[in-house]
Structures are given as C-alpha cells and as structure tokens.
Design a protein around this motif. Structure first.
Motif, PDB file in Angstrom:
ATOM      1  N   UNK A 111       0.865  -1.180   0.000  1.00 48.09           N
ATOM      2  CA  UNK A 111       0.000   0.000   0.000  1.00 48.09           C
ATOM      3  C   UNK A 111       0.899   1.226   0.000  1.00 48.09           C
ATOM      4  N   UNK A 112       0.667   2.152  -0.924  1.00 51.24           N
ATOM      5  CA  UNK A 112       1.461   3.379  -0.993  1.00 51.24           C
ATOM      6  C   UNK A 112       0.528   4.576  -1.051  1.00 51.24           C
ATOM      7  N   UNK A 128       8.158  -8.213  -2.318  1.00 50.83           N
ATOM      8  CA  UNK A 128       9.585  -7.970  -2.492  1.00 50.83           C
ATOM      9  C   UNK A 128       9.996  -6.593  -2.021  1.00 50.83           C
ATOM     10  N   UNK A 129       9.045  -5.706  -1.768  1.00 54.92           N
ATOM     11  CA  UNK A 129       9.331  -4.358  -1.309  1.00 54.92           C
ATOM     12  C   UNK A 129       8.621  -4.062  -0.002  1.00 54.92           C
ATOM     13  N   UNK A 130       8.401  -2.787   0.262  1.00 55.77           N
ATOM     14  CA  UNK A 130       7.799  -2.345   1.516  1.00 55.77           C
ATOM     15  C   UNK A 130       6.310  -2.685   1.533  1.00 55.77           C
ATOM     16  N   UNK A 131       5.796  -3.007   2.710  1.00 50.39           N
ATOM     17  CA  UNK A 131       4.373  -3.330   2.822  1.00 50.39           C
ATOM     18  C   UNK A 131       3.518  -2.080   2.816  1.00 50.39           C
ATOM     19  N   UNK A 132       3.894  -1.068   3.609  1.00 54.04           N
ATOM     20  CA  UNK A 132       3.113   0.161   3.750  1.00 54.04           C
ATOM     21  C   UNK A 132       4.037   1.350   3.524  1.00 54.04           C
ATOM     22  N   UNK A 133       3.633   2.284   2.674  1.00 49.23           N
ATOM     23  CA  UNK A 133       4.468   3.444   2.366  1.00 49.23           C
ATOM     24  C   UNK A 133       3.632   4.718   2.430  1.00 49.23           C
TER      25      UNK A 133
END
Length: 589
Positions: A318-319, A337-342
């Motif tokens: 979620x971004x 593979x990346x951030x969960x929450x941004x």
C-alpha cells in the motif's frame, strides 16, 4: 393477425423480389407484418416503419443485406430483426439507425467498416440478443437498451457507448480487441453482468462525466490500460469481478467515488487499485496479487477507504504519496519484495488491524511535517529490515503495534518524529527501537524482548522520551545513548541475565529505573595533545623545554634572564656577531 410477406429474388407464388417491395406492401396495409427473407445477398437500403418483423428463412447469417456506403437499416416503429447479416461502410449514423420506437435485433450480425454498427437515438429502445458486432461501435444515446449474449469484436473505438442519459443493461456478453474502450458510460447509466472484456487498448470499462456504472461477475483480461476506470465524478459499484493482466486493475480519479467489493486484481503490470486526482472509492474484501509496482496506490490527492482486503506476491503493498490520503482497515499484506506500507510526501494514512508478514519493510514514511501515518492494532512479522522506518520530517504514531522477527523494530531518523504507545518488539537481530540524526522518539509502555543487541538506542542528536517501558533479555544493553543524544527515561525496567542496563553519555535523565544490571556512563576520552610540525627548522635529538624558536630572520634581538651578568657579558659579543645567522635563538616571525 400478423400478415406474412415472403421475399424470394428468384420468384415464387405470392413472393416479393426484394425486401424493399415487401416493406412497402406491408406499410400500405398499415398493420403488423412479418417479412420472411430467403437466403441470399441483398444490396438494399431498408427503411422500416410500423410494426414489422424481418426474419431470415434460413440459418442465421444466410441473408446478407448491405450497401456500399451509409445506413443499411433505418427504423421508426416497433421492429424485430432476426437472423440477418447487415454490412455497411462509412455509416456515421449507424449501419442500423433507430430513429424512433423499439428495435430488437436477435441473432443478427453487423459489420460496420469505418462507422457505427447500431445507433439508438434519444427516446428509443434497442434490444440486442445473441448477436455479433464487428469493427464499429454500438451507441445508446439517451436510449434504453438491453444487451444479452452478444459479441463485440475489433471495434475501431468503443465497442459499446452509453451516453447522454441512456439506460442500458448488458448481460453475458463479450468484448474483444476494442481500439479504445470495451464499454464506455458517459453521463448515463449502465449495468454489466457476467461479461468478459479482453484486449482493449485503453480502459476496458470506462465510466466518465458523472456516469453511474454497475459491474457484477465480470472478467477483464489483457487490457493495455486500466481494467475498470471511474473518472469525472462517476459513481457505481463493482462486485465479484476479476481483472488480470491490466496496467491498473481499477482506476479512480477526478472526484469519482465507486464501491468495489469482492473483486480480484491479479498480475496487474502497475497497480491493482489506483486512486488519484481527488478520486475516492470504497474497496471491501478484494484481493490484489502479483502487482508489478504497487498493489494499492493513493496519489495526487486520492482518498480511498480500504477494508478487508488481501495483498500478496507483488512489489509494494500500500502506498500513499504526493498529498494523498487513505484509511486502511483489516488488511492482510504478505510475501512482497518491497515495503508493505508506504507514506510519502505530505500524505496522510491511517492503518488499523493490518497484518504484515514476510516483507522487507513494514511501514516506511518520508517527507515534510505534513507526512503522517497512524498505526493501530497492527502486527508485523518476519521482516528483513525494519518494521517501522520514519525519515525526513515525517510523523508516525503507533498504538498497539507488534513487531516480531526482523532486523530492527521501530526506527526514526533525520528530523522524523515517532510516537509509540502500548507496543512491543520481539526477537529482533539488532534492536527494538532506534533514533538517529535529530529525530524524536516518544515511547509509552513499549516492551522489547529478546533483542540480540540493544533494546533502545539513540545516536547523533536524537531525543528519547521513554516512560513505563520494559526491556527484557536484550543481549548487549537495554538502553543505549551515544554521541550527543539526550532524553529522559522514567519508570522503565531492564531485566536479563547478561549485558548492561543503561549505557549513556550523561545527557539523559534516569528516573525510577528498575534493574539489577549495571548502569554505565560513557566517558569521552581526553583530547589528544596538539602536535605542531615545523618543517625546515632545527632538529633536536633530546627533549627540549621552554624553548623559543626562530629562523629565516634577518634581524634578531635577544633578551635573557636567569644567567649571571658575567656570562652575559662574555657571550654578548659572540651573540651579536651571530645574530644574522642564528636559527635557534630569538623570536621568529
């Protein structure tokens, strides 16, 4: 009673040589009529008035009616067409043009080269069943429509356009290869049920200009842009729909506010749910899997409400970026593979009852003081780096957040602010919480258990305000304050069998600390002696004290004390003779 008229170009008792002559005979009678057409090719432009049924006597498609250019079938009345194939070119008004009344096309095939297949004008009603439309669009302009079990293929722009306050139901139909949209609804209402849209070059299904669109149980596959799009204050709902291999699963922009429930957005190349430019939207019980960039994106003033959704197997979960907002409740995010929450760049996000598992980062914030994130009842597990990382001037508030099995629990850097309430960090390989730069970390009732290095650490010029917190079984130290870090620890407890309770620099206040472990103050080592290197000067082989050195002088005046006058007199002449050459006596420049 309906009178029958038979069209047979090769003659026959009571038959008509062409369709036009049969229609004229029926119109002259002025009553309901059925015109039955034998198989063949008819190059005619048909104008149908009254209550007429046109039907092919052979199989569907055995009767072909066409003209080189323009409209083939012009309708005013109550007309039914069955089993015919209608072919036209450059028919801007439509190969079939319904001017007035009610028209039904059943098992009809229409091919419109560089034009419109069928055009239902304001106040008319057009029903399409088991029919096929190629190359041109079908337009409902201010009309009522019902489409069932039809196929729309290779439209040069929109396959179906519902515009100008039209009302259309489309059921169990298929749209393939549209150059623009499969279905476009503009300032009108449409309801799609059980349809499939593939290969559209823009949004497969588009609602714009205050449209109202309902989509149920549909499938969108391999579209070049968005699977579903709501823009320009459009409304509506999407239920039980699956979008696969689209650029964006659903796009919401420019004040649109749809409700999306129980949908799947799989393998979207950019985003699964994409809300921007003051778009809103409610998204409930949806699944977003394999998004190429971001599963759920709110940007440029977007403000979605997301509840009960599941995010997996993509890049970013979620971004919320670029002055956007978002409320996210009861969401599962895992295996990214990346951030969960941004949360970035003056955006504001609220996360409640969110579960994050097997992602490199849990929450990442960055931006000025207008960038805020609030996490309540959030669980973050099995992260590679940090569960929470706030940098820039962003502000993060954690309430009842747990972080388990990762590198670092909660971190704040640069000028960020991190407020932690009733939260816990367990089994991290570095530390429970970290503040660096000039960040501020405020913690109340924070519990850190089993950190392999420190429980809480402050470095640089960070400030720590910690109260009523516990640090249990931290391998090296419970609380570590280094560099110019300052702060206050009140009512905290540090327990464990090894390590140090507090290691600080003398800039923190310890109030009511409960521990059986040692407390150590870090003493700064004394400054090293000043060493001055003089090059091209005298060389001493033993220690010299209280010496004054001068060299490269043209004039030297010497004054000495502590020697006998006799010694001064004996040496004065020698000193004077050597004054221009001395490198070791006198005061240099």
């Amino acid at each position: 009673m309906v009178k029958r008229y038979v069209v047979a170009p090769h003659g026959g008792r009571g038959s008509y040589p062409d369709i036009g002559s049969a229609l004229r005979a029926a119109a002259a009678r002025g009553r309901a009529a059925r015109v039955e057409i034998t198989p063949g090719h008819y190059e005619e432009r048909l104008s149908v008035r009254g209550e007429i049924e046109l039907a092919a006597l052979g199989e569907a498609g055995s009767v072909v009616v066409g003209v080189p250019r323009g409209t083939v079938l012009d309708v005013s009345g109550s007309v039914v067409v069955r089993g015919l194939t209608l072919v036209g070119r450059d028919a801007d008004a439509g190969v079939v043009d319904c001017h007035a009344g009610i028209l039904t096309l059943d098992r009809v095939a229409i091919r419109a080269h560089d034009g419109v297949c069928a055009h239902a004008r304001p106040g008319t009603s057009l029903t399409l069943t088991d029919s096929e439309f190629r190359y041109g669009r079908t337009v409902f302009a201010g009309a009522a429509g019902h489409v069932e079990r039809c196929r729309f293929t290779d439209a040069a722009d929109n396959a179906v356009a519902v515009i100008e306050n039209a009302r259309v139901l489309v059921r169990d139909s298929r749209f393939d290869g549209s150059r623009i949209h499969g279905v476009r609804v503009s300032d009108a209402r449409a309801h799609l049920v059980g349809c499939e849209v593939t290969g559209a070059e823009q949004a497969a299904v588009m609602a714009d200009t205050r449209a109202e669109l309902t989509v149920e149980g549909c499938t969108v596959v391999a579209t070049h842009m968005a699977g579903l799009a709501f823009i320009e204050q459009s409304r509506g709902s999407v239920r039980g729909t699956r979008v696969t291999d689209a650029e964006n699963g659903v796009l919401v922009a420019s004040g649109a506010d749809p409700t999306v429930r129980g949908c799947v957005f799989a393998d979207c190349r950019d985003t699964g749910i994409h809300v921007q430019d003051s778009g809103r939207g409610t998204f409930e019980d949806c699944e977003i899997t394999g998004a190429g960039n971001v599963a759920v994106l709110s940007t440029r003033g977007g403000a979605p409400r997301v509840t009960g959704c599941r995010v997996s197997a993509g890049n970013v979960g979620i971004a919320v970026t670029d002055k956007a907002r978002g409320h996210f409740t009861d969401v599962d995010v895992h295996d990214l593979t990346g951030v969960a929450l941004r949360v970035w760049d003056e955006s504001k996000a609220v996360f409640a009852q969110v579960r994050v598992e097997r992602c490199p980062f849990g929450l990442e914030t960055r931006g000025n003081g207008g960038t805020t994130a609030e996490l309540t009842d959030v669980r973050i597990r099995d992260f590679d780096m940090a569960a929470v990382a706030a940098v820039g001037q962003s502000r993060v508030t954690l309430r009842r957040v747990s972080a388990e099995r990762g590198l670092l629990g909660f971190g704040a850097g640069e000028e960020a602010q991190l407020h932690v309430h009733d939260s816990e960090v367990t089994a991290v390989s570095t530390g429970g919480a970290l503040a660096f730069g000039t960040a501020r970390l405020v913690a109340r009732n924070l519990t850190v258990t089993g950190a392999e290095s420190y429980g809480l650490c402050g470095t640089g010029s960070a400030y720590l305000d910690v109260a009523d917190s516990r640090f249990e079984d931290c391998a090296a130290t419970g609380l570590l304050c280094d560099d110019a870090c300052g702060g206050r620890f009140a009512g905290c407890a540090v327990t464990g069998a090894t390590g140090v309770a507090v290691q600080h620099n003398g800039r923190v206040k310890l109030v009511g600390l409960r521990t059986s472990l040692p407390v150590r103050e870090i003493t700064e080592p004394p400054a090293p002696p000043t060493i001055v290197n003089h090059y091209h000067g005298p060389v001493f082989v033993e220690a010299v004290h209280s010496a004054q050195l001068a060299w490269n002088n043209t004039n030297v005046i010497q004054q000495q004390t502590g020697w006998s006058n006799q010694h001064n007199e004996n040496n004065q002449s020698d000193q004077s003779d050597q004054s221009h050459e001395s490198d070791q006596d006198g005061v240099g420049r």
